[in-house]
Structures are given as C-alpha cells and as structure tokens.
Design an enzyme around this catalytic site. Structure first.
Site, PDB file in Angstrom:
ATOM      1  CG  ASP A 272      -2.257   0.679   0.955  1.00 35.26           C
ATOM      2  OD1 ASP A 272      -2.195   1.824   0.474  1.00 35.26           O
ATOM      3  OD2 ASP A 272      -3.342   0.137   1.237  1.00 35.26           O
TER       4      ASP A 272
ATOM      5  CG  HIS B 130      -0.732   1.584  -3.404  1.00 28.96           C
ATOM      6  ND1 HIS B 130      -2.014   1.377  -2.983  1.00 28.96           N
ATOM      7  CD2 HIS B 130      -0.345   0.424  -4.008  1.00 28.96           C
ATOM      8  CE1 HIS B 130      -2.401   0.145  -3.314  1.00 28.96           C
ATOM      9  NE2 HIS B 130      -1.392  -0.450  -3.919  1.00 28.96           N
TER      10      HIS B 130
END
Ligand SMILES: *[C@@H]1O[C@H](CO)[C@@H](O)[C@H](O)[C@H]1NC(C)=O
Ligand SMILES: *[C@@H]1O[C@H](CO)[C@@H](O)[C@H](O)[C@H]1NC(C)=O
Ligand SMILES: *[C@@H]1O[C@H](CO)[C@@H](O)[C@H](O)[C@H]1NC(C)=O
Ligand SMILES: *[C@@H]1O[C@H](CO)[C@@H](O)[C@H](O)[C@H]1NC(C)=O
Ligand SMILES: *[C@@H]1O[C@H](CO)[C@@H](O)[C@H](O)[C@H]1NC(C)=O
Ligand SMILES: *[C@@H]1O[C@H](CO)[C@@H](O)[C@H](O)[C@H]1NC(C)=O
Length: 386
Positions: free
Chosen positions: A214, A237
């Site tokens: 993430d 991310h």
C-alpha cells in the site's frame, strides 16, 4: 579571550559530566535475565511489559531493554509512560508476532508505545509481523509499531517485515526521527502501508527503503513540519498526502527520493464526498526519480471510495502552494502529470519546475489540468497545462 575559552571549557566539562551521569544511571535489562525465552514459541509479552514497567517507572535514569540475538515471540503489548528517564528498546534479534489470525482480528497494535518522551528503538534487529496468513481476512488487523502521544523519539536501524496491517503508525507525536530502516512486505499484500503519520509535527523520515503493498508513506491530518528525505519506495502505492476529507497537512517536504514500479509517485488525494473544509499547503516535492510509476504526479480531489462520485459533490479541502521541482523518469500511464482539482476549491499556486517524465510505452506523455492555477518553469516534459 582567556575568559571566553575558560567558560567554554567549563561548559564542556559540565556537559560531559551531565552525559556521564545519564549514562551511568541508565540500566540495561537483558530480557533473557528476566525470564524471556528465545524459542519462537514462548510468549515474551509479559516479560517485556514487566521490564518496561520497572525501568520506566522506577529508574530516574531510564533504561535500555535489550533483546539479544534469538527469536522472541511477543503477543500484542502496550508499553506506557510517562517514564522517569529516557528509554531505549534495543532489538538485536528477531521479534515475532503471533501467527494466529483469530486472536489478531480487532487488535489495533502489535507493539504499542504511549505517552513516552525521550525514546529510541534501534539495534539492527527485525520486527516480523508474520502477516501472510492474515492478509485479506480482515481489515481490523494489528499495526506492527504504534507510537501514540510520543515525543523526542528515534527509530533507526531496524527491519520491519510483513506487518499484518500498516507497519508504523505515528499518531499525536512530535519530534520523531525515523532513519535507516527497511520496511518490507510483498507488493500485493493488502493494507500493508509503510508509515502513516497523523496529528503530528516535526517528523523526519530519512535514508530508508520501503517496499510494501500500500502507500509507502501516507501523511494524514492534522500534520505539519514533516521532511521525508532520501527514501526509496517500491513496490507500493507511492508517497501520499491523504486520502483526507477534512483537516490540514502543511509544511511537508519530500526530497531526494526515488520510486520504482509504484502505483503512484507523489500524490495528494482528497475525498469529494464526504468532505469538510480543510487545507493542504506549503508542500514541496523535489529531486525525485520515478521509474515505471503509474501516476508520477497526481492531485486527485475527486476521490469517492464509497459509492463513486456523482459529479455534483466536490472536495472542500483547499490545496495551495505546492511545488514540484526536478522530477524525472518514466511513467506507466500516458498522463504523467494529472491535476484533477476541486470545482468548488480549485488548486491554487501550483508550481512545476524542471519536469522530465517519459511515457514508458513510447509516444509523448501528456498532462491534464482541471480547476488549477499555477506556473511552470524550466524544462516541461510533458508540456505543462498550467
Ligand atoms: C505495567 O503497567 C501497566 C500500567 O502502566 C499495567 O497495565 C500492566 O499490567 C503492567 N504490566 C505488568 C506485566 O505488570
Ligand atoms: C530489506 O529487508 C528485506 C527482508 O529482510 C530484505 O530482503 C531486503 O534485502 C532488505 N533491503 C535492504 C535495502 O536492506
Ligand atoms: C525540514 O526542512 C526544512 C528546509 O530544509 C527545514 O527548515 C526544517 O527545519 C526541516 N524540518 C524538520 C522537522 O526537520
Ligand atoms: C538533494 O539532491 C540535490 C540535487 O542532486 C542536492 O543538491 C542536494 O544537496 C540534496 N539534498 C539532500 C538533503 O540530500
Ligand atoms: C478526474 O476525476 C474524475 C472523478 O473520479 C474522473 O472521472 C476523471 O477521469 C478524472 N480525470 C482525470 C484526467 O484523471
Ligand atoms: C492524454 O492521453 C490520454 C490517453 O491517450 C487521453 O485520453 C487524454 O485525453 C489526453 N489528455 C490530454 C489533456 O491531452
């Protein structure tokens, strides 16, 4: 002249005496001498809690809690101040979280520090969250390391592996330096953010490597005075401000960093709905290399995670004074620069300087602007839409 150096000399002596005094009183607690067992099975959380309580609450000189080489299983534990002196957690070996998924669901922490001032975690060891069996089974899984209401803390030379959830959460802290750490989880592991910072100020994250599933680093309200320098991100991310629906993130600098194969590069993300007033301001992203990054430069104020955007709602968060300086490399999507701002609170004073981003699959990259004003200077590849 003589009196000045005499004073300096006296001060130095005084300083050394003070430092020695602090060191002399700081007691080392080797957990093996307090009942810990390094077999990877015995639960050492009670030993840790006892030793912490002793050193934190009894010694004015504080204490050093030492986990030597070996594998120590530790169940979720909260270590609480305020302490009478500076505290240190020195991990030379490996701390392992429980693997059992059932007992982890609904627990928000693995190792949690609260109300501690003057605190260091270091030692070259490993915090292994053993998340693999838990990933995807629940959203309410433990964060590996939480600092809540902590000040003057340093986390350095530690490896964080496979957290069940976020690896490090910094909440309501001030003056925290995170440096030379390595955070590692597979690129497809859910919710394994690297570091989340919220409600905190004077935070530095330096010289670290973050590979997760993430956000590598997410800055959330209400945070200010944050410097992120020489951090490598990927997979992951990217570096993110948000997502936020209200509140403020101000005075944040991300510098001299790199991203490889990430979903986003540098991103500011606010929800269109629900949204309340807020602001993101005085942000600098500079000297950043992007290699095969999905959305290298992106402001998305039209984020509607719950039921999609109807087009009528718009974010109430004002984004202003954001600088993108010297950002280069390759984009995995054609739109390498995307400013998708709020119709009701357009982005204001956005600056692009020396941007050189190429579309990986060939052909020119482009940029997209909606509801944004600002200026571009120096090289602009893709051509600026400001
Ligand atoms: C340590 O102190 C806390 C209160 O600060 C208490 O809740 C906890 O049970 C103590 N730990 C042990 C092992 O006694
Ligand atoms: C970070 O830690 C992981 C897991 O231990 C390891 O595979 C990787 O090589 C480390 N990376 C760096 C840059 O030290
Ligand atoms: C962040 O960097 C700026 C500019 O270099 C500096 O003025 C500021 O003191 C730094 N803040 C922190 C918290 O390190
Ligand atoms: C960041 O990189 C720039 C350009 O390479 C360099 O001039 C500057 O000294 C670096 N700053 C830090 C804080 O690493
Ligand atoms: C801007 O956001 C809206 C809503 O999510 C989306 O439909 C649109 O494609 C975005 N524009 C760009 C250029 O990404
Ligand atoms: C950028 O390229 C994409 C993909 O080809 C295209 O859909 C979009 O309209 C272009 N945007 C601009 C502003 O030219």
């Amino acid at each position: 002249m003589v009196s000045t150096s005499a004073i300096q000399c006296a001060c130095l002596v005084l300083l050394l005496v003070t430092i020695n005094k602090v060191q002399a009183q700081s007691k080392v607690y080797n957990v093996l001498e307090h009942g810990a067992v390094a077999d990877g099975k015995f639960d050492n959380s009670k030993v840790l809690s006892e030793v912490w309580n002793q050193s934190c609450h009894q010694n004015t000189g504080g204490g050093v809690i030492l986990f030597p080489q070996g594998t120590f299983m530790v169940a979720p534990v909260v270590l609480q101040g305020h302490c009478k002196g500076p505290m240190e957690l020195q991990v030379q070996g490996t701390l392992q979280a429980p693997v059992d998924v059932q007992s982890s669901v609904g627990v928000d922490h693995w190792i949690s520090f609260r109300y501690v001032e003057h605190f260091v975690i270091h030692g070259g060891g490993l915090l292994d969250g053993r998340g693999a069996s838990a990933w995807g089974k629940s959203k309410a899984l433990p964060t590996t390391l939480r600092l809540d209401f902590v000040s003057h803390a340093s986390i350095r030379q530690i490896t964080f592996l496979n957290s069940k959830n976020t690896h490090i959460k910094i909440f309501t802290c001030s003056v925290v330096v995170i440096s030379n750490i390595n955070i590692s989880a597979p690129g497809d592991s859910p919710n394994t953010d690297g570091i989340k910072v919220s409600n905190s100020k004077y935070i530095q994250i330096l010289d670290s490597v973050i590979s997760v599933g993430d956000d590598c680093i997410a800055c959330l309200p209400n945070s200010k005075n944050i410097n992120i320098t020489r951090v490598h991100c990927g997979p992951g991310h990217g570096f993110s401000i948000g997502s936020i629906s209200r509140g403020a993130v101000t005075n944040l600098n991300i510098r001299n960093s790199s991203l490889v194969g990430t979903q986003n590069g540098v991103r500011i993300k606010t929800k269109a709905y629900p949204s309340q007033p807020g602001n993101v301001a005085y942000i600098t992203f500079e000297h950043i290399e992007m290699d095969n990054v999905g959305n290298p430069i992106i402001i998305d104020q039209n984020y509607c995670p719950d039921h999609g955007c109807s087009g009528k709602e718009s974010s109430q968060v004002q984004i202003k004074n954001v600088k993108f300086n010297n950002i280069w490399g390759t984009s995995r999507t054609k739109t390498a620069v995307n400013f998708n701002c709020s119709q009701s609170k357009p982005c204001h004073e956005i600056e692009l300087r020396d941007i050189d981003l190429n579309y990986r699959d060939g052909g020119p990259a482009n940029s997209s602007c909606s509801y944004v004003d600002g200026k571009a200077y120096g090289k602009q590849n893709p051509p600026s839409c400001l």
